[in-house]
Scaffold this active site. Structure first.
Site, PDB file in Angstrom:
ATOM      1  N   HIS A 261       0.693  -1.194  -0.253  1.00 54.45           N
ATOM      2  CA  HIS A 261       0.100   0.061  -0.159  1.00 54.45           C
ATOM      3  C   HIS A 261       0.745   1.223   0.027  1.00 54.45           C
ATOM      4  CE1 HIS A 261      -3.327   2.710   1.220  1.00 54.45           C
ATOM      5  NE2 HIS A 261      -4.099   1.893   0.744  1.00 54.45           N
ATOM      6  N   ASP A 315      -7.939  -5.460  -0.003  1.00 50.65           N
ATOM      7  CA  ASP A 315      -8.386  -6.406  -0.905  1.00 50.65           C
ATOM      8  C   ASP A 315      -8.002  -7.966  -0.927  1.00 50.65           C
ATOM      9  OD1 ASP A 315      -9.597  -4.634  -2.859  1.00 50.65           O
ATOM     10  OD2 ASP A 315      -7.946  -3.861  -3.467  1.00 50.65           O
TER      11      ASP A 315
HETATM   12  C1  SDX Z   1      -6.440  -0.394  -2.731  1.00 43.67           C
HETATM   13  O1  SDX Z   1      -4.384   3.810  -1.939  1.00 43.67           O
HETATM   14  C2  SDX Z   1      -5.800   3.420  -1.435  1.00 43.67           C
HETATM   15  O2  SDX Z   1      -6.202   4.035  -0.627  1.00 43.67           O
HETATM   16  C3  SDX Z   1      -6.424   2.430  -2.246  1.00 43.67           C
HETATM   17  C4  SDX Z   1      -7.105   1.374  -1.453  1.00 43.67           C
HETATM   18  C5  SDX Z   1      -8.568   2.003  -0.966  1.00 43.67           C
HETATM   19  O3  SDX Z   1      -9.175   1.819  -0.331  1.00 43.67           O
HETATM   20  O4  SDX Z   1      -8.861   2.839  -2.080  1.00 43.67           O
HETATM   21  O5  SDX Z   1      -6.639   1.232  -0.148  1.00 43.67           O
HETATM   22  C6  SDX Z   1      -7.584   0.203  -2.128  1.00 43.67           C
HETATM   23  O6  SDX Z   1      -6.625  -0.190  -4.009  1.00 43.67           O
HETATM   24  C7  SDX Z   1      -5.373  -1.594  -2.427  1.00 43.67           C
HETATM   25  C8  SDX Z   1      -4.385  -1.741  -3.371  1.00 43.67           C
HETATM   26  C9  SDX Z   1      -4.747  -3.061  -4.249  1.00 43.67           C
HETATM   27  N1  SDX Z   1      -3.718  -3.488  -5.116  1.00 43.67           N
HETATM   28  C10 SDX Z   1      -2.969  -4.548  -4.842  1.00 43.67           C
HETATM   29  O7  SDX Z   1      -3.071  -5.143  -4.013  1.00 43.67           O
HETATM   30  C11 SDX Z   1      -1.964  -4.815  -6.075  1.00 43.67           C
HETATM   31  C12 SDX Z   1      -0.485  -5.041  -5.487  1.00 43.67           C
HETATM   32  N2  SDX Z   1      -0.121  -4.120  -4.722  1.00 43.67           N
HETATM   33  C13 SDX Z   1       0.801  -3.188  -5.512  1.00 43.67           C
HETATM   34  O8  SDX Z   1       1.006  -2.992  -6.842  1.00 43.67           O
HETATM   35  C14 SDX Z   1       1.238  -1.826  -4.626  1.00 43.67           C
HETATM   36  O9  SDX Z   1       1.633  -2.181  -3.497  1.00 43.67           O
HETATM   37  C15 SDX Z   1       0.520  -0.725  -4.758  1.00 43.67           C
HETATM   38  C16 SDX Z   1      -0.382  -0.292  -6.164  1.00 43.67           C
HETATM   39  C17 SDX Z   1      -0.942  -0.877  -3.822  1.00 43.67           C
HETATM   40  C18 SDX Z   1       1.045   0.510  -4.404  1.00 43.67           C
HETATM   41  O10 SDX Z   1       2.019   0.928  -4.867  1.00 43.67           O
HETATM   42  P1  SDX Z   1       3.104   1.993  -4.759  1.00 43.67           P
HETATM   43  O11 SDX Z   1       2.856   2.759  -3.432  1.00 43.67           O
HETATM   44  O12 SDX Z   1       3.482   2.611  -6.164  1.00 43.67           O
HETATM   45  O13 SDX Z   1       4.450   0.996  -4.394  1.00 43.67           O
HETATM   46  P2  SDX Z   1       5.277   0.414  -5.368  1.00 43.67           P
HETATM   47  O14 SDX Z   1       4.767  -0.070  -6.418  1.00 43.67           O
HETATM   48  O15 SDX Z   1       6.254   1.555  -5.963  1.00 43.67           O
HETATM   49  O16 SDX Z   1       6.397  -0.688  -4.575  1.00 43.67           O
HETATM   50  C19 SDX Z   1       7.230   0.009  -3.911  1.00 43.67           C
HETATM   51  C20 SDX Z   1       8.185  -1.211  -3.419  1.00 43.67           C
HETATM   52  C21 SDX Z   1       8.802  -1.685  -4.595  1.00 43.67           C
HETATM   53  O17 SDX Z   1      10.115  -2.565  -4.422  1.00 43.67           O
HETATM   54  P3  SDX Z   1      11.471  -1.676  -4.822  1.00 43.67           P
HETATM   55  O18 SDX Z   1      11.431  -1.673  -6.157  1.00 43.67           O
HETATM   56  O19 SDX Z   1      11.353  -0.435  -3.904  1.00 43.67           O
HETATM   57  O20 SDX Z   1      12.325  -2.820  -4.077  1.00 43.67           O
HETATM   58  O21 SDX Z   1       7.421  -2.382  -2.840  1.00 43.67           O
HETATM   59  C22 SDX Z   1       7.177  -3.392  -3.645  1.00 43.67           C
HETATM   60  C23 SDX Z   1       7.698  -3.037  -4.979  1.00 43.67           C
HETATM   61  O22 SDX Z   1       8.231  -4.063  -5.823  1.00 43.67           O
HETATM   62  N3  SDX Z   1       6.079  -3.969  -3.799  1.00 43.67           N
HETATM   63  C24 SDX Z   1       5.516  -5.243  -3.782  1.00 43.67           C
HETATM   64  C25 SDX Z   1       4.156  -5.209  -3.707  1.00 43.67           C
HETATM   65  N4  SDX Z   1       3.927  -3.870  -3.410  1.00 43.67           N
HETATM   66  C26 SDX Z   1       4.922  -3.139  -3.407  1.00 43.67           C
HETATM   67  N5  SDX Z   1       6.295  -6.177  -4.329  1.00 43.67           N
HETATM   68  C27 SDX Z   1       5.599  -7.265  -4.093  1.00 43.67           C
HETATM   69  N6  SDX Z   1       4.155  -7.487  -4.101  1.00 43.67           N
HETATM   70  C28 SDX Z   1       3.577  -6.229  -3.822  1.00 43.67           C
HETATM   71  N7  SDX Z   1       2.138  -6.326  -3.871  1.00 43.67           N
END
Ligand code: SDX
Length: 388
Positions: A261, A315
């Site tokens: 998140h 989720d």
């Molecule tokens: C919702 O924002 C809200 O409020 C949304 C929400 C709401 O109530 O409306 O809470 C609801 O949308 C929840 C999110 C649902 N999405 C997912 O579950 C998809 C998987 N998660 C992600 O793709 C990610 O964590 C996000 C999209 C939720 C957040 O993205 P960010 O903040 O842009 O983070 P990022 O993708 O830049 O990741 C930062 C780091 C990275 O590692 P590094 O490159 O720094 O080493 O964290 C890692 C990422 O690779 N990472 C993950 C991960 N999420 C972040 N690695 C593996 N699996 C994951 N799910």
């Protein structure tokens, strides 16, 4: 004022001042209008919570009754909307159907009077009332059945489950679904809420505002993740496969659905509540085959990615609850939209109170002073035709 630093995804950039909700991502705290989400989940109902979000304070008994009554009396869909839905392909995603139906409401209520409180109230009531009916109607119509008419004697949550499953839900199921709606109602400036605010800032109608937010919520990085989580658990299949599945994801650098998140660096408080709701349902109606896989997944991800603050988000466990309630997987995100409509409307109203059109800037990375090349002298910049 100049602000020149480019922050991808607008991370940490405030885009508004808001008093609707608050997230403390380090300590896993979520509040609506200052009230903790655990307290609302325990003591409030979804309609009362929606009132709180949209009108700014908890309603009195009379105010709540009036709001509930208004919603009940606007639940039915115009036959033209139902006829329009009949033309939708059954294989289409219900989020696309919902986006089209929400936008179509603007055709029927085309008067735009954003400074008239009666207009605002009617739009809030209409959208909150009709969105669940649209979701349930699409579900029945794609199976070739007529939609079920809403029932005025049922609560908001119970009526939706009734329209969807064509039978009155068990009281515990209805109560738990109502809590799910409360948990999904609002969450500060997430992507779909931001989308709704940008659309609202142009002073367009509220149906366009909600339609744009539905389109944004649909994506797998946002609300669409709840559906993807179930597909992932299905693919993993057994607890023994959790570790190899995770190895593969980490090796390929693919995202694990339902985890991570932008704001929370601990387990999302909504995920904790949803997990306990799932357990309550399992106790009464039997365990879900995927639950053990989900718990093993949470443990394994925490061990490997906990140092990066990657834990279950809203989720991750919601789909396990919805499955037990008889909600089909591709309706999970529309159900999220039913709840979040209240948050979008709260932000629409707040945006109108102090509106300035959103018009950010960019950092231009292209060329300048290029010459126009006659067509016979151009070389293709495409590697291959996009149609091949
Ligand atoms: C919702 O924002 C809200 O409020 C949304 C929400 C709401 O109530 O409306 O809470 C609801 O949308 C929840 C999110 C649902 N999405 C997912 O579950 C998809 C998987 N998660 C992600 O793709 C990610 O964590 C996000 C999209 C939720 C957040 O993205 P960010 O903040 O842009 O983070 P990022 O993708 O830049 O990741 C930062 C780091 C990275 O590692 P590094 O490159 O720094 O080493 O964290 C890692 C990422 O690779 N990472 C993950 C991960 N999420 C972040 N690695 C593996 N699996 C994951 N799910």
């Amino acid at each position: 004022m100049t602000f020149c630093e480019y922050r991808p995804g607008l991370e940490g950039v405030p885009v508004t001042q808001s008093s609707i909700s608050f997230v403390d991502g380090k300590n896993g705290i979520l509040e609506y209008r200052g009230i903790n989400i655990e307290e609302l989940a325990r003591l409030s109902t979804f309609v009362e919570t929606a009132y709180l979000l949209i009108w700014g304070a908890l309603p009195t008994a009379d105010e709540l009754e009036e709001f509930q009554h208004e919603i009940q009396s606007h639940r039915r869909l115009k036959y033209r909307i139902r006829d329009m839905m009949k033309c939708f392909p059954e294989s289409g995603h219900p989020m696309d159907a919902l986006q089209a139906c929400a936008a179509a409401l603007g055709l029927f209520y085309s008067r735009r009077a954003l400074d008239d409180p009666t207009y605002i109230r009617a739009a809030v009531v209409r959208l909150m009332a009709k969105i669940p009916t649209m979701v349930a109607a699409f579900q029945l119509m794609r199976k070739g059945n007529d939609p079920v008419q809403p029932r005025d004697d049922l609560s908001y949550a119970a009526n939706f489950l009734y329209m969807l499953n064509e039978r009155e839900p068990d009281p515990l199921a209805a109560q738990i679904f109502d809590i799910c709606l409360t948990l999904h109602a609002e969450h500060t400036i997430n992507a779909s809420t931001f989308s709704s605010m940008v659309t609202a800032s142009t002073l367009t109608d509220p149906y366009g505002v909600v339609a744009s937010a539905v389109g944004t919520l649909a994506g797998p990085l946002h609300g669409g993740a709840n559906e993807e989580v179930i597909m992932m658990l299905e693919e993993i299949g057994t607890v023994e496969n959790v570790e190899p599945y995770l190895d593969n994801c980490l090796e390929k650098k693919s995202k694990i659905m339902g985890f991570g998140h932008r704001v929370y660096k601990v387990k999302d408080p909504r995920a904790t509540i949803l997990q306990s709701l799932a357990e309550q349902l399992f106790e009464k109606f039997g365990r879900d085959e995927y639950y053990d896989i989900a718990v093993a997944m949470e443990k394994a991800v925490a061990e490997r990615l906990g140092h990066k603050g990657i834990y279950p988000n809203v989720d991750f466990y919601s789909g396990l609850v919805y499955r037990k309630l008889g909600i089909p997987t591709d309706l999970f995100t529309p159900v999220f939209a039913i709840a979040r409509t209240s948050g979008w409307l709260a932000h629409w109203k707040e945006q109108l109170n102090e509106n300035r059109i959103f018009r950010p800037t960019q950092i231009y990375t292209g060329n300048h002073a290029q010459s126009y090349i006659p067509i016979e002298k151009r070389q293709s910049s495409q590697d291959e035709s996009c149609w091949s």
